[in-house]
Design a protein around this motif. Structure first.
Motif, short mmCIF file in Angstrom:
data_model
loop_
_atom_site.label_atom_id
_atom_site.label_comp_id
_atom_site.label_asym_id
_atom_site.label_seq_id
_atom_site.Cartn_x
_atom_site.Cartn_y
_atom_site.Cartn_z
N LEU A 95 0.83 -1.21 0.00
CA LEU A 95 0.00 0.00 0.00
C LEU A 95 0.86 1.26 0.00
O LEU A 95 0.33 2.36 -0.09
CB LEU A 95 -0.92 0.01 1.22
N LEU A 140 2.39 2.69 2.41
CA LEU A 140 1.96 3.56 3.51
C LEU A 140 3.11 4.46 3.93
O LEU A 140 4.25 4.00 4.04
CB LEU A 140 1.52 2.73 4.71
N ARG A 160 1.99 6.47 9.31
CA ARG A 160 0.75 5.68 9.28
C ARG A 160 1.06 4.20 9.46
O ARG A 160 0.34 3.46 10.11
CB ARG A 160 0.04 5.87 7.95
N LEU A 205 -0.66 2.38 12.50
CA LEU A 205 -1.79 1.50 12.20
C LEU A 205 -1.39 0.04 11.97
O LEU A 205 -2.22 -0.84 12.05
CB LEU A 205 -2.53 2.01 10.95
N ARG A 218 -10.06 1.74 4.43
CA ARG A 218 -9.55 3.12 4.38
C ARG A 218 -8.03 3.17 4.39
O ARG A 218 -7.43 4.13 3.93
CB ARG A 218 -10.08 3.91 5.57
N LEU A 219 -7.42 2.12 4.95
CA LEU A 219 -5.96 2.05 5.02
C LEU A 219 -5.35 2.24 3.62
O LEU A 219 -4.25 2.76 3.48
CB LEU A 219 -5.57 0.68 5.59
N ALA A 220 -6.08 1.81 2.60
CA ALA A 220 -5.55 1.85 1.24
C ALA A 220 -5.74 3.21 0.59
O ALA A 220 -5.30 3.42 -0.53
CB ALA A 220 -6.21 0.77 0.39
N LEU A 221 -6.42 4.12 1.29
CA LEU A 221 -6.71 5.42 0.67
C LEU A 221 -5.72 6.47 1.13
O LEU A 221 -5.36 6.55 2.30
CB LEU A 221 -8.14 5.86 1.01
N ARG A 245 -10.24 -3.74 -0.22
CA ARG A 245 -9.04 -2.97 0.06
C ARG A 245 -8.19 -2.81 -1.20
O ARG A 245 -7.55 -1.78 -1.42
CB ARG A 245 -8.23 -3.66 1.16
#
Lengths: 253, 253
Positions: A159, A161, A165, A169, B93-96, B138
């Motif tokens: 992802l 990230l 984050r 998370l 939402r983690l992927a956004l 996701r």
């Protein structure tokens, strides 16, 4: 570590258990009728007097500040070392011996050395207490870092990230149970060691006062101080630690 | 335009001190919007290939050109790999990017996928099929140009797996990412793909590139898929062992 749900009957049983302990104490004290074993009422009266004249709140406050400072220091340093050890085999190999040494060196030795090298200062006291706790935190967090699920970190990689984050998370939530365990065992360890550091080298705080009363064989006041201390620990457990735990690891329920 | 161009000369890794070659001369491209399936015997390096394409593994010789933008890649793993401490909605939402603060794409997509009632549930409360739907959401929520799936529906019962395949096709039809779908199940590959790439046993390379133009929908148990599978295995009896040598009957004809 699971949050236990107390049933109605269990709550009553707990109260009953506390009351029987008090009753047992009162009965034995009444039978002995000796100044070296005061009953609960005498201790409660002493406690009220010490609170009213401000001496106990002051000592308790000073001790709690020391506990907070040592705890914060030990958790920060211990977590950093532990996580690094859990992540890298080299760091682990290097610090492993230090950890064994740190876990087994008597608290009193560390306290004496800190006072000798740092003088009878506040900083020396806080560092001495923190040093006693660091190896314990590091050991627990090393276990946590070892148990981190690489597959979930891969998800964060796919992802893409951002660091913060990813940490907040994906990485840290895996360490929360270990951080909670370190907090629990840390507080119980630090409560006790702070008192030793105080009676060895400070002129205020609960530990200093207990030592003073001990020299006069003033058991009533010793028990009054102990009771106040136990009350604080129980309050911290139920109003600080448990709500925090429920927040951080509530998804397990 | 190609969504993915793979030209891996060689990928090796060390295992127990010995060097194992996982992939050699693996060359193929996937045009935008195509659903390409990869079939190969176990140990042929399918998962290694996906790790390289996803950018998780950069230690190989050759080149992989995928989506330029980081957000344009989605991946579904063999297991759902959801964060157990995040709710369904938070997992998606983690992927956004940037992280959404209010209801939006994540919730919309989850409702479309019949997960609207479970937005605030935690993964542990979901069935295996539901967890995989969340993992699919996701991957789709950021509208990827390229979607990688690594045997995503294995270990599910047949109706659930088929339901998820249909869901995947519906999402694909609407948003049209290029898909690289890895499986060891020939029926699954033939029922899903625009094209099936067969890999050899390790070290993996493409032994057969089979375009498919069967009409959809076609279930893995449908007559068309079964007929094709029979024909394929008659022509290449060792195909699933990673060999595309033509059978004696075929070469005689």
């Amino acid at each position: 570590m699971a949050v236990q749900v107390l049933r109605f009957g269990d709550v009553w049983l707990r109260w009953f258990s506390a009351l029987s302990l008090l009753a047992l104490w009162a009965a034995v004290a009444g039978l002995a009728a000796a100044p070296l074993l005061p009953g609960p009422l005498a201790v409660a009266a002493a406690l009220a007097r010490l609170v009213a004249n401000g001496q106990l709140p002051f000592d308790l406050g000073v001790t709690l500040l020391r506990v907070a400072a040592s705890f914060a220091l030990a958790m920060a340093a211990g977590s950093a070392v532990g996580i690094l050890m859990g992540r890298s085999r080299r760091v682990d190999a290097f610090f492993d011996l230090w950890l064994v040494l740190g876990l087994n060196i008597p608290a009193l030795v560390i306290i004496y050395l800190c006072y000798i090298w740092g003088g009878l200062t506040e900083a020396a006291a806080i560092i001495a207490v923190a040093l006693n706790k660091v190896p314990n935190t590091a050991t627990i967090l090393r276990e946590g870092a070892r148990a981190v699920d690489r597959e979930l970190l891969q998800v964060a990689d796919v992802l893409r990230l951002p660091r913060l984050r990813r940490l907040r998370l994906v990485y840290l939530p895996q360490l929360y149970p270990y951080l909670m365990a370190a907090t629990r065992s840390g507080l119980s360890l630090i409560w006790k060691i702070v008192l030793v550091a105080e009676f060895v080298g400070r002129s205020n705080g609960v530990g200093f006062r207990l030592n003073l009363y001990f020299q006069f064989f003033d058991i009533t006041n010793i028990l009054a101080y102990s009771a106040s201390f136990i009350a604080v620990v129980v309050a911290a457990e139920s109003w600080l630690i448990r709500p925090l735990e429920r927040r951080l690891t509530g998804w397990r329920a | 335009m190609n969504a993915l161009e793979v030209a891996i000369r060689r990928k090796a890794y060390r295992q127990d001190g010995r060097e194992v070659t996982a992939l050699t001369d693996l060359v193929f491209a996937v045009p935008a919007g195509q659903l390409a399936c990869i079939v190969g015997p176990s140990g042929c390096g399918k998962t290694t290939l996906l790790s390289i394409v996803a950018g998780l593994d950069r230690a190989f010789e050759g080149s992989v050109r995928g989506p330029a933008a980081a957000g344009r890649l989605g991946m579904v793993f063999q297991t759902p790999r959801l964060m157990p401490w995040l709710s369904v909605r938070e997992n998606v939402r983690l992927a956004l990017e940037p992280p959404p603060r209010q209801e939006g794409r994540a919730e919309e997509l989850l409702r479309e996928m019949q997960l609207g009632a479970l937005l605030d549930a935690y993964p542990a409360q979901l069935s295996g099929g539901q967890q995989r739907r969340v993992a699919l959401a996701r991957a789709f929520v950021r509208d990827p140009d390229l979607l990688l799936l690594d045997e995503p529906f294995q270990s599910l019962d047949a109706p659930t797996a088929q339901h998820l395949r249909e869901l995947l096709l519906a999402l694909w039809a609407r948003r049209r990412p290029a898909i690289l779908f890895v499986t060891h199940d020939l029926r699954e590959a033939l029922s899903l793909g625009d094209r099936v790439l067969f890999l050899s046993a390790g070290p993996g390379r493409v032994v057969l590139d089979l375009p498919l133009d069967l009409p959809r929908p076609r279930g893995p148990e449908s007559a068309a898929v079964e007929a094709l599978r029979r024909r394929l295995l008659e022509s290449y009896p060792d195909l699933l062992r990673g060999l595309a040598s033509v059978s004696a009957a075929e070469s005689a004809a």
